[in-house]
Design a protein around this motif. Structure first.
Motif, PDB file in Angstrom:
ATOM      1  N   LYS A  15      -1.543 -50.554  10.062  1.00  0.00           N
ATOM      2  CA  LYS A  15      -2.447 -51.185  10.651  1.00  0.00           C
ATOM      3  C   LYS A  15      -1.905 -52.266  12.112  1.00  0.00           C
ATOM      4  CE  LYS A  15      -6.435 -50.082   9.303  1.00  0.00           C
ATOM      5  NZ  LYS A  15      -7.162 -51.030   8.204  1.00  0.00           N
ATOM      6  N   GLY A  16       0.068 -52.398  12.126  1.00  0.00           N
ATOM      7  CA  GLY A  16       0.297 -52.928  12.793  1.00  0.00           C
ATOM      8  C   GLY A  16      -0.147 -52.210  14.325  1.00  0.00           C
ATOM      9  N   GLY A  17      -0.259 -50.843  14.681  1.00  0.00           N
ATOM     10  CA  GLY A  17       0.448 -50.076  15.910  1.00  0.00           C
ATOM     11  C   GLY A  17      -1.038 -50.354  16.124  1.00  0.00           C
ATOM     12  N   VAL A  18      -2.746 -50.502  15.490  1.00  0.00           N
ATOM     13  CA  VAL A  18      -3.842 -50.347  15.780  1.00  0.00           C
ATOM     14  C   VAL A  18      -3.979 -51.667  16.236  1.00  0.00           C
ATOM     15  CG1 VAL A  18      -6.084 -50.474  14.723  1.00  0.00           C
ATOM     16  CG2 VAL A  18      -4.840 -48.547  14.052  1.00  0.00           C
ATOM     17  N   PHE A  19      -3.899 -52.710  15.907  1.00  0.00           N
ATOM     18  CA  PHE A  19      -2.976 -53.995  15.907  1.00  0.00           C
ATOM     19  C   PHE A  19      -3.446 -53.573  17.854  1.00  0.00           C
ATOM     20  CE2 PHE A  19      -1.101 -58.153  16.577  1.00  0.00           C
ATOM     21  CZ  PHE A  19      -2.698 -59.253  16.823  1.00  0.00           C
ATOM     22  N   LEU A  20      -1.665 -53.578  17.292  1.00  0.00           N
ATOM     23  CA  LEU A  20      -1.403 -53.311  18.799  1.00  0.00           C
ATOM     24  C   LEU A  20      -2.097 -53.747  19.913  1.00  0.00           C
ATOM     25  CD1 LEU A  20       1.536 -54.488  20.073  1.00  0.00           C
ATOM     26  CD2 LEU A  20       2.174 -52.273  20.299  1.00  0.00           C
ATOM     27  N   VAL A  21      -2.676 -51.634  19.755  1.00  0.00           N
ATOM     28  CA  VAL A  21      -3.054 -50.920  20.906  1.00  0.00           C
ATOM     29  C   VAL A  21      -4.574 -52.663  21.389  1.00  0.00           C
ATOM     30  CG1 VAL A  21      -4.623 -48.892  21.149  1.00  0.00           C
ATOM     31  CG2 VAL A  21      -2.320 -48.987  20.522  1.00  0.00           C
ATOM     32  N   ALA A  22      -5.170 -52.834  20.090  1.00  0.00           N
ATOM     33  CA  ALA A  22      -6.215 -53.409  20.390  1.00  0.00           C
ATOM     34  C   ALA A  22      -6.745 -54.378  20.875  1.00  0.00           C
ATOM     35  CB  ALA A  22      -7.288 -53.683  18.601  1.00  0.00           C
ATOM     36  N   LEU A  23      -4.835 -55.500  20.438  1.00  0.00           N
ATOM     37  CA  LEU A  23      -4.983 -56.344  21.578  1.00  0.00           C
ATOM     38  C   LEU A  23      -4.529 -56.005  22.744  1.00  0.00           C
ATOM     39  CD1 LEU A  23      -3.950 -59.724  20.682  1.00  0.00           C
ATOM     40  CD2 LEU A  23      -1.871 -58.193  20.546  1.00  0.00           C
ATOM     41  N   MET A  24      -3.764 -55.432  23.137  1.00  0.00           N
ATOM     42  CA  MET A  24      -2.990 -55.372  24.491  1.00  0.00           C
ATOM     43  C   MET A  24      -4.576 -54.706  25.392  1.00  0.00           C
ATOM     44  SD  MET A  24       0.755 -54.655  24.090  1.00  0.00           S
ATOM     45  CE  MET A  24       1.694 -56.123  23.835  1.00  0.00           C
ATOM     46  N   GLY A  25      -5.243 -53.369  24.030  1.00  0.00           N
ATOM     47  CA  GLY A  25      -6.465 -52.845  25.578  1.00  0.00           C
ATOM     48  C   GLY A  25      -7.312 -53.909  26.394  1.00  0.00           C
ATOM     49  N   PRO A  26      -7.894 -54.978  26.290  1.00  0.00           N
ATOM     50  CA  PRO A  26      -8.269 -55.749  27.656  1.00  0.00           C
ATOM     51  C   PRO A  26      -7.494 -55.681  28.452  1.00  0.00           C
ATOM     52  CG  PRO A  26      -8.646 -56.963  25.004  1.00  0.00           C
ATOM     53  CD  PRO A  26      -7.647 -56.269  24.472  1.00  0.00           C
ATOM     54  N   ALA A  27      -6.240 -56.083  28.432  1.00  0.00           N
ATOM     55  CA  ALA A  27      -5.544 -55.764  29.554  1.00  0.00           C
ATOM     56  C   ALA A  27      -5.238 -54.972  29.890  1.00  0.00           C
ATOM     57  CB  ALA A  27      -4.407 -57.529  29.381  1.00  0.00           C
ATOM     58  N   LEU A  28      -4.906 -54.038  29.017  1.00  0.00           N
ATOM     59  CA  LEU A  28      -4.065 -52.301  29.977  1.00  0.00           C
ATOM     60  C   LEU A  28      -5.101 -51.163  29.900  1.00  0.00           C
ATOM     61  CD1 LEU A  28      -0.630 -53.263  27.450  1.00  0.00           C
ATOM     62  CD2 LEU A  28      -1.201 -53.755  30.480  1.00  0.00           C
ATOM     63  N   ALA A  29      -6.004 -51.326  29.973  1.00  0.00           N
ATOM     64  CA  ALA A  29      -6.753 -49.941  29.358  1.00  0.00           C
ATOM     65  C   ALA A  29      -7.083 -49.601  30.679  1.00  0.00           C
ATOM     66  CB  ALA A  29      -7.892 -50.820  28.760  1.00  0.00           C
ATOM     67  N   GLU A  30      -6.671 -49.882  31.548  1.00  0.00           N
ATOM     68  CA  GLU A  30      -7.021 -49.766  33.394  1.00  0.00           C
ATOM     69  C   GLU A  30      -5.344 -49.080  33.783  1.00  0.00           C
ATOM     70  OE1 GLU A  30     -10.235 -48.799  34.055  1.00  0.00           O
ATOM     71  OE2 GLU A  30     -10.719 -50.349  33.046  1.00  0.00           O
ATOM     72  N   VAL A  31      -4.940 -49.170  33.211  1.00  0.00           N
ATOM     73  CA  VAL A  31      -3.083 -48.766  33.223  1.00  0.00           C
ATOM     74  C   VAL A  31      -3.680 -47.154  32.576  1.00  0.00           C
ATOM     75  CG1 VAL A  31      -1.277 -48.627  32.820  1.00  0.00           C
ATOM     76  CG2 VAL A  31      -2.117 -50.750  32.609  1.00  0.00           C
ATOM     77  N   THR A  32      -3.040 -46.350  33.500  1.00  0.00           N
ATOM     78  CA  THR A  32      -2.971 -44.946  33.558  1.00  0.00           C
ATOM     79  C   THR A  32      -2.739 -43.954  32.208  1.00  0.00           C
ATOM     80  OG1 THR A  32      -2.803 -44.716  35.783  1.00  0.00           O
ATOM     81  CG2 THR A  32      -2.551 -42.833  34.370  1.00  0.00           C
ATOM     82  N   PRO A  33      -1.543 -44.681  31.826  1.00  0.00           N
ATOM     83  CA  PRO A  33      -1.312 -43.467  30.804  1.00  0.00           C
ATOM     84  C   PRO A  33      -2.161 -44.434  29.541  1.00  0.00           C
ATOM     85  CG  PRO A  33       0.820 -44.812  31.711  1.00  0.00           C
ATOM     86  CD  PRO A  33      -1.064 -45.619  32.099  1.00  0.00           C
ATOM     87  N   TRP A  34      -2.243 -45.538  29.357  1.00  0.00           N
ATOM     88  CA  TRP A  34      -3.320 -45.643  28.391  1.00  0.00           C
ATOM     89  C   TRP A  34      -3.985 -45.356  27.351  1.00  0.00           C
ATOM     90  CZ3 TRP A  34      -1.983 -50.096  26.040  1.00  0.00           C
ATOM     91  CH2 TRP A  34      -2.834 -50.888  24.412  1.00  0.00           C
ATOM     92  N   ARG A  35      -5.141 -44.992  28.194  1.00  0.00           N
ATOM     93  CA  ARG A  35      -6.719 -44.405  27.922  1.00  0.00           C
ATOM     94  C   ARG A  35      -6.161 -42.461  27.477  1.00  0.00           C
ATOM     95  NH1 ARG A  35     -11.631 -43.871  30.052  1.00  0.00           N
ATOM     96  NH2 ARG A  35     -12.842 -43.202  28.080  1.00  0.00           N
ATOM     97  N   PRO A  36      -5.278 -41.514  28.176  1.00  0.00           N
ATOM     98  CA  PRO A  36      -4.443 -40.616  27.873  1.00  0.00           C
ATOM     99  C   PRO A  36      -3.942 -40.330  27.085  1.00  0.00           C
ATOM    100  CG  PRO A  36      -4.302 -40.697  30.156  1.00  0.00           C
ATOM    101  CD  PRO A  36      -4.717 -42.140  29.846  1.00  0.00           C
ATOM    102  N   VAL A  37      -2.843 -41.080  26.566  1.00  0.00           N
ATOM    103  CA  VAL A  37      -2.273 -41.007  25.599  1.00  0.00           C
ATOM    104  C   VAL A  37      -2.817 -41.354  24.240  1.00  0.00           C
ATOM    105  CG1 VAL A  37      -0.225 -42.582  24.839  1.00  0.00           C
ATOM    106  CG2 VAL A  37       0.073 -41.656  26.876  1.00  0.00           C
ATOM    107  N   LEU A  38      -3.610 -42.262  24.711  1.00  0.00           N
ATOM    108  CA  LEU A  38      -4.116 -42.856  22.702  1.00  0.00           C
ATOM    109  C   LEU A  38      -5.146 -41.636  22.518  1.00  0.00           C
ATOM    110  CD1 LEU A  38      -5.391 -46.724  23.464  1.00  0.00           C
ATOM    111  CD2 LEU A  38      -2.732 -45.697  22.260  1.00  0.00           C
ATOM    112  N   LEU A  39      -6.278 -40.962  24.213  1.00  0.00           N
ATOM    113  CA  LEU A  39      -7.227 -40.290  23.658  1.00  0.00           C
ATOM    114  C   LEU A  39      -6.458 -39.790  22.893  1.00  0.00           C
ATOM    115  CD1 LEU A  39      -9.785 -40.591  26.619  1.00  0.00           C
ATOM    116  CD2 LEU A  39      -9.964 -42.141  24.238  1.00  0.00           C
ATOM    117  N   THR A  40      -5.707 -38.500  23.596  1.00  0.00           N
ATOM    118  CA  THR A  40      -4.419 -37.020  23.576  1.00  0.00           C
ATOM    119  C   THR A  40      -4.465 -37.072  21.889  1.00  0.00           C
ATOM    120  OG1 THR A  40      -4.463 -36.777  25.767  1.00  0.00           O
ATOM    121  CG2 THR A  40      -3.430 -35.423  24.338  1.00  0.00           C
ATOM    122  N   ALA A  41      -3.716 -38.276  21.846  1.00  0.00           N
ATOM    123  CA  ALA A  41      -2.787 -38.435  20.830  1.00  0.00           C
ATOM    124  C   ALA A  41      -3.601 -38.777  18.960  1.00  0.00           C
ATOM    125  CB  ALA A  41      -1.178 -39.691  21.192  1.00  0.00           C
ATOM    126  N   GLY A  42      -4.260 -39.257  19.531  1.00  0.00           N
ATOM    127  CA  GLY A  42      -5.821 -39.468  18.553  1.00  0.00           C
ATOM    128  C   GLY A  42      -6.498 -38.575  18.161  1.00  0.00           C
TER     129      GLY A  42
END
Length: 940
Positions: A247-274
């Motif tokens: 859950k450490g990685g999940v927590f980090l994504v959730a922690l930084m999501g509100p600030a980084l969600a609009e950054v270009t690599p964020w959604r493509p990387v997470l959605l594809t890999a997930g």
């Protein structure tokens, strides 16, 4: 928060002792540490519900701006509650899972609670560097937990695999943290989130951080390490892979999501890999026959789902994501604990051998059934509420969200299918399998799993209350509409219809996969574990080939490689852009040119010498020439030290050269010789150029400008060099003398062949008397006819004078050239003279003490000086000036740093004594023994 981390650390320290006293029941006491964390988190519920974070800051290194910054918002509160609550229940479960005579139980308890403390620190850290420290601590502790049975090859391999993958990702993540922190001027995430860089810089930092998060949570392409980690005991799997490490990685994504969600690599990387992880993990789970491995691959799939939902980047997907984090921790921990119960009671986890457990253990079946229902997304469980929220959020998104929704629904089909496979394999009666005999399961053993299952049901039934607790986190995302709210029943909605469709599809897929022929046909052509194995094998092979090509046992080759790199890299930098000074100052006085000529001529002749002793003497001449340059430059302290070091070095070389051939080996061929000459000339030119550029390129005012005044006012001495060593830069000197102690220990360990010889190195054989009549000029008189009487007479005359001179240098060094280091070298030279005059027996007679005792005493005095200053209210190694009057001596000016210098003096004397006994006396003894053995063989 910091106190809770400290409580975990203290509990980890005392846990082995508690286990030795009370056996496995001590785990109930150990569980109080994470239990206290849960209780504390519950006391903070009101503030978290109101969106008020708990902040705690402790200054660490104020000069560097480092502090222990902790912050608990809604997300961290949820993770703290899970880390504490699940951790306490798993430890209570472990008290019945393990036996009193299980080896390593105390170690398990200590490492488990230490891991819980590290995970607690991770989720409450506001400082990214502190977060990274706890991140790596969880990696280390998980390595110890996964490899808790070192006798099993599978455990060792799985632990090393997890360590390599997560550490690699952690290093990449650290680079991303540094990029963000350096740009923002702070490493606190609460400050960085509002001061992000832009463009490609931010994109690179985001990718690096995501590498750490994906590797920690076993997301594609790093999914392979988690199933292998099932080699760990079941309680470890239940905690690490449900509520903690992954859950450490999940927590980090959730922690930084509100600030980084609009950054270009964020959604493509997470959605594809997930999505890839969700499909691959779910498909692999359908093929497993080991219940624990089935849950492991299911965990991989569920982690992929969490990354997809939390990577959605909207307020509603964030709410669904944290709700799924809660649900997943509860149902997956329950299922792992249930598998452990089955394994203990039935003796197997193989679903092909299990049959009829539902009738024999109905309570266990109900507990596991509740958790399985939550995993499949069935009401009224928390899993259903979270999955409904995810489907609803994606259903009202854009075109990309609809594509993701299709992927989530297909993943849900797989989830339902492997959930049914788990229940069927664990509890159903199978016509072709005999009923499984099962030992009764005690209530204390079953209770932790039951509590977690009921908590999952309660979270679903009281979804609105959960929504009020988790909504402050979701509200961190900007949203134009009021937003979705968690509830068990929203009416007949399209999301409910899609969920029913996913359940029906999963049931159909389960029945299809029950056919062995279908299951054998539908298999993936490869898996990431195979890729990992091949990559590691290729790296190992490359290492072997590279080692064979470079590590050839040739010291000239090794040295040549180092020197060539020195010429190419720093030399290239000098040629390309070095700030060369405008003026070229050759010398201050022509005498410096004469000294430099002596050094150059001696160095050239040493390189061309055929005899080892000649080369060594010429190298010494070059060293003495360098000391002369120090004298001409006005540095008497450096010159004195250089003279003494060169003299001691010559003595040591002579001791070693006695056992080597007089001449060097065959000279290299002409082409090789020219290459060596070229490398030597190039290295000399580059080194001289670097020194010249470095001294001429200074722009800031040196800090040493104020040293003369500080040496007098604070250090109480006029010798700036000595005051710097024992006062201003005393910490540096402390590190250097520690290195000297280690070096002396290493030399003695290499030379003395047995531990007994090492402890008897100061023994004096016999009574130390000569067996023949001749004048006794030395103490023991144990000399041979080959030794010089003149040298013995001279030694007797000058030895005590040299020792007294060394003591003078020791106490006068604060105001004149000298000090502990130079004085210790002088005393060491006195001992060397005694050895050269009378051999090893005379050396032992002159210094009848073990060198290790002298070294230890010196280190004790040096450290004690610093500790004494602290006990008296000062800083470590702080000096004090004492002025007092004595009847005979009159006014005395005393500086307490003299005690530190005494410690340095003893360490240097001990080092020289150790080397004389190792390279001199012990090699003499070995040589005499070998000669005696040769004579005995000749007589035989």
């Amino acid at each position: 928060m910091l106190a809770l981390v400290a409580v975990h650390a203290l509990t980890a320290v005392i846990a082995p002792a508690l286990v030795r006293l009370w056996g496995r029941n001590a785990l109930y006491l150990v569980a109080l540490a994470p239990g206290a964390t849960l209780v504390w988190a519950l006391t903070q519920t009101a503030g978290v519900r109101d969106g008020e974070p708990v902040v705690e800051t402790v200054t660490w290194v104020p000069q560097l701006g480092l502090g222990l910054a902790l912050r608990m918002g809604t997300l961290s509160w949820l993770m703290v509650a899970l880390v504490g609550g699940v951790g306490a229940l798993v430890l209570a479960y472990s008290a019945r899972y393990f036996r009193n005579d299980d080896p390593g139980l105390g170690r398990f308890a200590a490492v488990f609670v230490a891991f819980a403390g590290a995970m607690l620190g991770l989720v409450v850290s506001d400082d990214l560097l502190l977060l990274y420290v706890f991140w790596e601590l969880t990696t280390v502790f998980s390595y110890l937990l996964i490899g808790s049975d070192p006798a099993k090859r599978a455990s060792r391999r799985a632990a090393m695999q997890a360590l390599l993958v997560t550490t690699l990702g952690g290093l990449a993540m650290l680079a991303g943290f540094v990029m963000l922190g350096q740009h923002a001027g702070s490493y606190r995430w609460s400050e960085i989130a509002g001061n992000l860089p832009g463009g490609g810089y931010l994109a690179v930092a985001v990718v690096l951080i995501l590498l750490g998060a994906l590797s920690k949570s076993a997301i594609f392409p790093f999914s392979f390490w988690l199933p292998g980690a099932m080699a760990a005991p079941t309680p470890v799997s239940a905690y690490l892979h449900a509520a903690a490490m992954v859950k450490g990685g999940v927590f980090l994504v959730a922690l930084m999501g509100p600030a980084l969600a609009e950054v270009t690599p964020w959604r493509p990387v997470l959605l594809t890999a997930g999505l890839i992880t969700m499909f691959l993990g779910g498909w692999a789970a359908l093929r497993q026959v080991d219940l624990k491995l089935l849950l492991a691959y299911g965990t991989v799939s569920q982690l992929g789902l969490l990354m997809v939902i939390l990577g959605g980047g909207t307020r509603d997907t964030a709410l669904a994501g944290v709700a799924m984090v809660l649900a997943h921790a509860l149902f997956k921990a329950t299922l792992f604990l249930s598998v452990g119960l089955i394994d203990h009671a039935a003796g197997t986890r193989d679903l092909r051998e299990l049959s009829g457990l539902g009738r024999r253990a109905p309570v266990l079946a109900v507990v596991a059934g509740l958790a399985a229902a939550s995993m499949a997304g069935l009401p009224p469980m928390a899993g259903f509420v979270a999955k409904e929220a995810a489907v609803e959020a994606l259903l009202h998104g854009g075109g990309a969200d609809l594509v993701v929704l299709v992927g989530v629904l297909l993943g849900s089909v797989l989830t339902v299918a492997y959930t049914l496979r788990f229940l069927w394999g664990a509890f159903a009666g199978k016509p072709d399998v005999p009923a499984t005999e099962m030992a009764p399961v005690s209530w204390p053993f079953l209770a932790p799993a039951a509590v977690l299952a009921l908590a999952g049901a309660a979270a679903g039934l009281f979804a609105p209350a959960v929504d009020r607790l988790l909504a402050p986190y979701a509200d961190l995302y900007s949203s134009a509409d009021p937003g979705y709210h968690l509830a068990l029943w929203h009416g007949l909605t399209p999301a409910l219809g899609l969920s029913v469709l996913a359940v029906a599809g999963g049931a159909g897929l389960f029945h299809l996969m029950r056919r062995e022929r279908v299951r054998a046909t539908l298999r993936l052509p490869f898996d990431s574990a195979t890729v990992y194995t091949r990559v590691i094998g290729a790296v190992d092979r490359l290492a072997v080939e590279l080692t064979g090509a470079t590590q050839r046992g040739s010291l000239p080759f090794y040295l040549g490689v180092i020197l060539v790199v020195l010429v190419l890299l720093p030399g290239g930098a000098l040629l390309i852009g070095a700030p060369w000074p405008q003026r070229f100052h050759v010398w201050d006085t022509p005498l410096q040119a004469v000294a430099a000529a002596v050094v150059i001529v001696a160095a050239v002749l040493a390189a061309r010498a055929l005899r080892r002793l000649t080369a060594m003497i010429l190298v010494g001449v070059a060293g003495y020439g360098t000391a002369l340059l120090f004298v001409l430059h006005g540095a008497p302290d450096l010159a004195l030290t250089q003279f003494l070091v060169e003299t001691v070095t010559i003595v040591m070389f002579v001791l070693v050269l006695r056992r080597l051939p007089a001449k060097f080996s065959e000279r290299p061929i002409r082409s090789s010789r020219r290459g060596r000459v070229a490398i030597g000339v190039a290295v000399g030119a580059v080194t001289a150029g670097m020194a010249y550029v470095a001294t001429g390129a200074r722009q800031a005012i040196p800090i040493s400008v104020g040293f003369p005044d500080e040496a007098v006012s604070y250090g109480g001495g006029k010798n700036v060099v000595n005051v710097t060593l024992v006062d201003i830069r005393a910490w540096d000197t402390m590190g250097e003398i520690a290195v000297l102690v280690v070096a002396a220990t290493g030399v003695a360990s290499l030379i003395f062949r047995r531990a007994g010889d090492l402890h008897r190195r100061a023994d004096i054989p016999g009574d130390g008397r000569a067996e023949y009549n001749r004048p006794r000029w030395l103490t023991t008189g144990a000399t041979t006819r080959a030794q010089s009487v003149i040298l013995q007479v001279v030694t007797r005359l000058i030895f005590h004078a040299i020792v007294i001179f060394s003591i003078y240098l020791l106490f006068s060094g604060h105001n004149a050239p000298g000090g502990g280091f130079a004085a210790g070298l002088v005393a060491g030279l006195a001992l060397a003279v005694r050895y050269l005059a009378g051999g090893r027996t005379e050396l032992n007679g002159a210094a009848p003490v073990d060198a290790g005792v002298v070294l230890g005493a010196g280190l004790f005095v040096a450290v004690g000086t610093g500790v004494g200053a602290m006990l008296l209210g000062g800083e470590f190694l702080q000096s004090a000036l004492l002025d007092f009057h004595l009847p005979v001596l009159g006014h005395v000016h005393f500086v307490t740093s003299v005690f530190f210098d005494v410690g340095v003096y003893l360490i240097v004397v001990g080092l020289v004594l150790d080397i004389l006994r190792s390279l001199g006396a012990e090699m003499d003894r070995q040589s005499e023994t070998e000669s005696a053995e040769i004579r005995e063989r000749e007589l035989v």
